[in-house]
Write a protein that holds these residues in place. Structure first.
Motif, PDB file in Angstrom:
ATOM      1  N   ALA A  14       0.649  -0.820  -0.046  1.00  0.00           N
ATOM      2  CA  ALA A  14      -0.090  -0.231   0.096  1.00  0.00           C
ATOM      3  C   ALA A  14       0.831   1.098  -0.164  1.00  0.00           C
ATOM      4  CB  ALA A  14      -0.668  -0.060   1.323  1.00  0.00           C
ATOM      5  N   ALA A  15       1.040   2.216   0.990  1.00  0.00           N
ATOM      6  CA  ALA A  15       1.454   3.396   0.968  1.00  0.00           C
ATOM      7  C   ALA A  15       2.786   3.459   2.481  1.00  0.00           C
ATOM      8  CB  ALA A  15       1.394   4.837   0.963  1.00  0.00           C
ATOM      9  N   GLY A  16       3.416   3.935   2.651  1.00  0.00           N
ATOM     10  CA  GLY A  16       4.618   3.602   3.848  1.00  0.00           C
ATOM     11  C   GLY A  16       3.900   5.134   4.258  1.00  0.00           C
ATOM     12  N   CYS A  17       5.336   6.287   5.012  1.00  0.00           N
ATOM     13  CA  CYS A  17       5.078   6.679   5.241  1.00  0.00           C
ATOM     14  C   CYS A  17       5.720   8.431   5.072  1.00  0.00           C
ATOM     15  CB  CYS A  17       6.219   7.073   6.855  1.00  0.00           C
ATOM     16  SG  CYS A  17       5.523   5.604   7.699  1.00  0.00           S
ATOM     17  N   SER A  18       5.146   9.229   5.079  1.00  0.00           N
ATOM     18  CA  SER A  18       5.771  10.705   4.321  1.00  0.00           C
ATOM     19  C   SER A  18       5.727  11.580   5.786  1.00  0.00           C
ATOM     20  CB  SER A  18       4.943  11.134   3.501  1.00  0.00           C
ATOM     21  OG  SER A  18       3.895  11.090   3.856  1.00  0.00           O
ATOM     22  N   ASP A  19       7.080  12.573   5.225  1.00  0.00           N
ATOM     23  CA  ASP A  19       7.287  12.771   6.535  1.00  0.00           C
ATOM     24  C   ASP A  19       6.711  14.417   5.914  1.00  0.00           C
ATOM     25  OD1 ASP A  19       8.196  14.802   8.034  1.00  0.00           O
ATOM     26  OD2 ASP A  19      10.428  14.646   7.024  1.00  0.00           O
ATOM     27  N   ASP A  20       5.956  15.277   7.825  1.00  0.00           N
ATOM     28  CA  ASP A  20       4.999  15.566   7.654  1.00  0.00           C
ATOM     29  C   ASP A  20       5.765  17.011   8.399  1.00  0.00           C
ATOM     30  OD1 ASP A  20       3.663  15.162   5.828  1.00  0.00           O
ATOM     31  OD2 ASP A  20       2.472  13.565   7.677  1.00  0.00           O
ATOM     32  N   GLY A  21       6.906  16.695   9.061  1.00  0.00           N
ATOM     33  CA  GLY A  21       7.886  17.775   9.687  1.00  0.00           C
ATOM     34  C   GLY A  21       7.507  17.302  11.150  1.00  0.00           C
ATOM     35  N   ASP A  22       7.933  18.336  11.697  1.00  0.00           N
ATOM     36  CA  ASP A  22       7.858  17.928  12.905  1.00  0.00           C
ATOM     37  C   ASP A  22       8.173  16.509  13.879  1.00  0.00           C
ATOM     38  OD1 ASP A  22       8.265  20.978  13.904  1.00  0.00           O
ATOM     39  OD2 ASP A  22       6.167  20.889  14.231  1.00  0.00           O
ATOM     40  N   ASN A  23       8.981  15.396  13.165  1.00  0.00           N
ATOM     41  CA  ASN A  23       9.066  14.079  13.589  1.00  0.00           C
ATOM     42  C   ASN A  23       7.698  13.645  13.058  1.00  0.00           C
ATOM     43  OD1 ASN A  23      10.817  12.568  13.744  1.00  0.00           O
ATOM     44  ND2 ASN A  23      10.413  11.818  16.126  1.00  0.00           N
ATOM     45  N   GLN A  24       6.829  14.348  12.228  1.00  0.00           N
ATOM     46  CA  GLN A  24       5.856  13.575  12.186  1.00  0.00           C
ATOM     47  C   GLN A  24       5.357  13.097  10.822  1.00  0.00           C
ATOM     48  OE1 GLN A  24       2.391  13.538  14.776  1.00  0.00           O
ATOM     49  NE2 GLN A  24       3.526  13.814  16.056  1.00  0.00           N
ATOM     50  N   TYR A  25       4.774  11.883  10.792  1.00  0.00           N
ATOM     51  CA  TYR A  25       4.369  11.153   9.834  1.00  0.00           C
ATOM     52  C   TYR A  25       3.241  10.647   9.344  1.00  0.00           C
ATOM     53  CZ  TYR A  25      10.011  10.050   7.835  1.00  0.00           C
ATOM     54  OH  TYR A  25      11.145  11.065   7.789  1.00  0.00           O
ATOM     55  N   THR A  26       2.972  11.120   8.290  1.00  0.00           N
ATOM     56  CA  THR A  26       1.480   9.779   7.495  1.00  0.00           C
ATOM     57  C   THR A  26       2.119   9.095   7.391  1.00  0.00           C
ATOM     58  OG1 THR A  26       0.800  12.486   6.953  1.00  0.00           O
ATOM     59  CG2 THR A  26      -0.695  10.200   6.461  1.00  0.00           C
ATOM     60  N   LEU A  27       1.285   7.940   7.762  1.00  0.00           N
ATOM     61  CA  LEU A  27       1.479   6.493   7.872  1.00  0.00           C
ATOM     62  C   LEU A  27      -0.090   5.794   6.956  1.00  0.00           C
ATOM     63  CD1 LEU A  27       2.553   3.481   7.872  1.00  0.00           C
ATOM     64  CD2 LEU A  27       0.793   3.073   9.957  1.00  0.00           C
ATOM     65  N   THR A  28      -0.062   5.379   6.055  1.00  0.00           N
ATOM     66  CA  THR A  28      -0.491   4.842   5.285  1.00  0.00           C
ATOM     67  C   THR A  28      -0.934   3.160   4.952  1.00  0.00           C
ATOM     68  OG1 THR A  28       0.172   5.311   2.482  1.00  0.00           O
ATOM     69  CG2 THR A  28      -1.249   6.921   3.443  1.00  0.00           C
ATOM     70  N   GLY A  29      -2.106   2.515   4.978  1.00  0.00           N
ATOM     71  CA  GLY A  29      -1.900   1.099   5.124  1.00  0.00           C
ATOM     72  C   GLY A  29      -3.028   0.577   4.493  1.00  0.00           C
ATOM     73  N   ARG A  30      -3.077  -0.209   4.516  1.00  0.00           N
ATOM     74  CA  ARG A  30      -4.572  -1.381   3.829  1.00  0.00           C
ATOM     75  C   ARG A  30      -4.797  -2.493   5.056  1.00  0.00           C
ATOM     76  NH1 ARG A  30      -6.525  -4.863  -0.281  1.00  0.00           N
ATOM     77  NH2 ARG A  30      -8.899  -4.364   0.138  1.00  0.00           N
ATOM     78  N   LEU A  31      -5.972  -2.371   5.707  1.00  0.00           N
ATOM     79  CA  LEU A  31      -6.484  -4.175   6.487  1.00  0.00           C
ATOM     80  C   LEU A  31      -7.342  -4.858   5.724  1.00  0.00           C
ATOM     81  CD1 LEU A  31      -6.665  -5.143   9.075  1.00  0.00           C
ATOM     82  CD2 LEU A  31      -8.679  -4.196   9.579  1.00  0.00           C
ATOM     83  N   ALA A  32      -6.794  -6.186   4.578  1.00  0.00           N
ATOM     84  CA  ALA A  32      -7.568  -6.901   4.369  1.00  0.00           C
ATOM     85  C   ALA A  32      -7.549  -8.070   4.520  1.00  0.00           C
ATOM     86  CB  ALA A  32      -6.594  -6.575   2.979  1.00  0.00           C
ATOM     87  N   ARG A  33      -8.678  -9.369   3.862  1.00  0.00           N
ATOM     88  CA  ARG A  33      -8.883 -10.115   3.786  1.00  0.00           C
ATOM     89  C   ARG A  33      -7.486 -11.174   3.273  1.00  0.00           C
ATOM     90  NH1 ARG A  33     -14.455 -12.374   2.312  1.00  0.00           N
ATOM     91  NH2 ARG A  33     -13.973 -14.154   2.783  1.00  0.00           N
ATOM     92  N   GLU A  34      -6.876 -12.202   4.275  1.00  0.00           N
ATOM     93  CA  GLU A  34      -5.666 -13.512   2.894  1.00  0.00           C
ATOM     94  C   GLU A  34      -6.849 -13.474   2.141  1.00  0.00           C
ATOM     95  OE1 GLU A  34      -2.106 -15.154   4.589  1.00  0.00           O
ATOM     96  OE2 GLU A  34      -3.239 -15.241   6.369  1.00  0.00           O
ATOM     97  N   VAL A  35      -7.453 -14.881   2.288  1.00  0.00           N
ATOM     98  CA  VAL A  35      -7.806 -15.628   1.309  1.00  0.00           C
ATOM     99  C   VAL A  35      -7.730 -15.121  -0.439  1.00  0.00           C
ATOM    100  CG1 VAL A  35      -8.621 -17.264   2.896  1.00  0.00           C
ATOM    101  CG2 VAL A  35     -10.597 -15.060   1.890  1.00  0.00           C
TER     102      VAL A  35
END
Length: 238
Positions: A14-35
């Motif tokens: 999916a995507a990882g982290c992007s730097d928003d300054g002040d050591n804050q990152y935007t984490l993007t991800g996905r929750l999905a069924r394995e099958v």
């Protein structure tokens, strides 16, 4: 219920982290069924950031520097801000509920993440002593699901109660919690047992041990037919 088991997670893009300054990152991800990689909506995802202190020393340790939660959207995606550890890792997990199992993954903040879970299939197993012999009649059942574990979630007794064990203190300290056993002894057995079974189970059968008139018989049933979005019923008579 429940189960608080942590299962193996798989790394996908999916995507990882992007730097928003002040050591804050935007984490993007996905929750999905394995099958089938279908997104899992409206599930809480927990994110924790850990910084490794005194790295390279025998007394190195990980300190949690931030934590937050987010709810997956209709497609299973999630997006949240969290501190980015300069020398550490993120722990991302979902605790599971009555419909999906739990899962966790620890990863480097710069890696992409997809959190994989299994949907639960529902089974309702009736246990009935239809030809009683005497008060020593005995039956014990388990759900046989191949290489995965099914979870008993509830027992309803309309006759004799099932066997249960109270909490126990051990001599050296500590102890065990109270627990219910899917075992009955006596003639008036008329009960229902509910199971959650992960959808990646290889088989769906009931293993039982039965004793009548001193004769013990053990075995498994035929494969129990099931539908994914139904409560699948089966009657075990003995």
């Amino acid at each position: 219920m429940r189960r608080i088991l942590l299962l193996l997670l798989i790394l996908l893009g999916a995507a990882g982290c992007s730097d928003d300054g002040d050591n804050q990152y935007t984490l993007t991800g996905r929750l999905a069924r394995e099958v089938n990689n279908e997104g899992v909506a409206n599930q809480t995802v927990y994110i924790q950031a850990y910084e490794v202190r005194d790295a390279g020393n025998p007394w190195a340790y990980a300190e949690r520097i931030d934590s937050t939660t987010v709810v997956s959207d209709a497609d299973g995606n999630f997006r949240v801000q969290i501190k980015h550890p300069s020398n550490g890792y993120l722990r991302v997990y979902t605790p599971g509920d009555d419909h999906y199992d739990s899962a966790q993954y620890s990863f480097d903040p710069d890696e992409p993440i997809v959190l994989k879970v299994q949907k639960y299939l529902k089974f309702k197993i009736a246990v009935q002593n239809t030809s009683p012999y005497d008060e020593n009649d005995y039956v014990h059942i388990d759900f046989f699901a191949g290489n995965v574990q099914g979870f008993m979630t509830e027992i309803e007794n309309f006759g004799l109660p099932n066997v249960s064990y109270p909490a126990e203190q051990l001599p050296g300290g500590g102890g065990t919690g109270a627990w219910e056993d899917t075992t009955w002894k006596g003639t008036n057995v008329n009960s229902v047992v509910y199971y959650n079974v992960p959808e990646n189970a290889e088989t769906h059968k009931i293993f039982s041990t039965k004793i009548k008139n001193g004769i013990q018989v053990s075995g498994v049933t035929q494969e129990i037919p099931f539908q994914e979005d139904a409560v699948n019923e089966y009657v075990l008579e003995y």
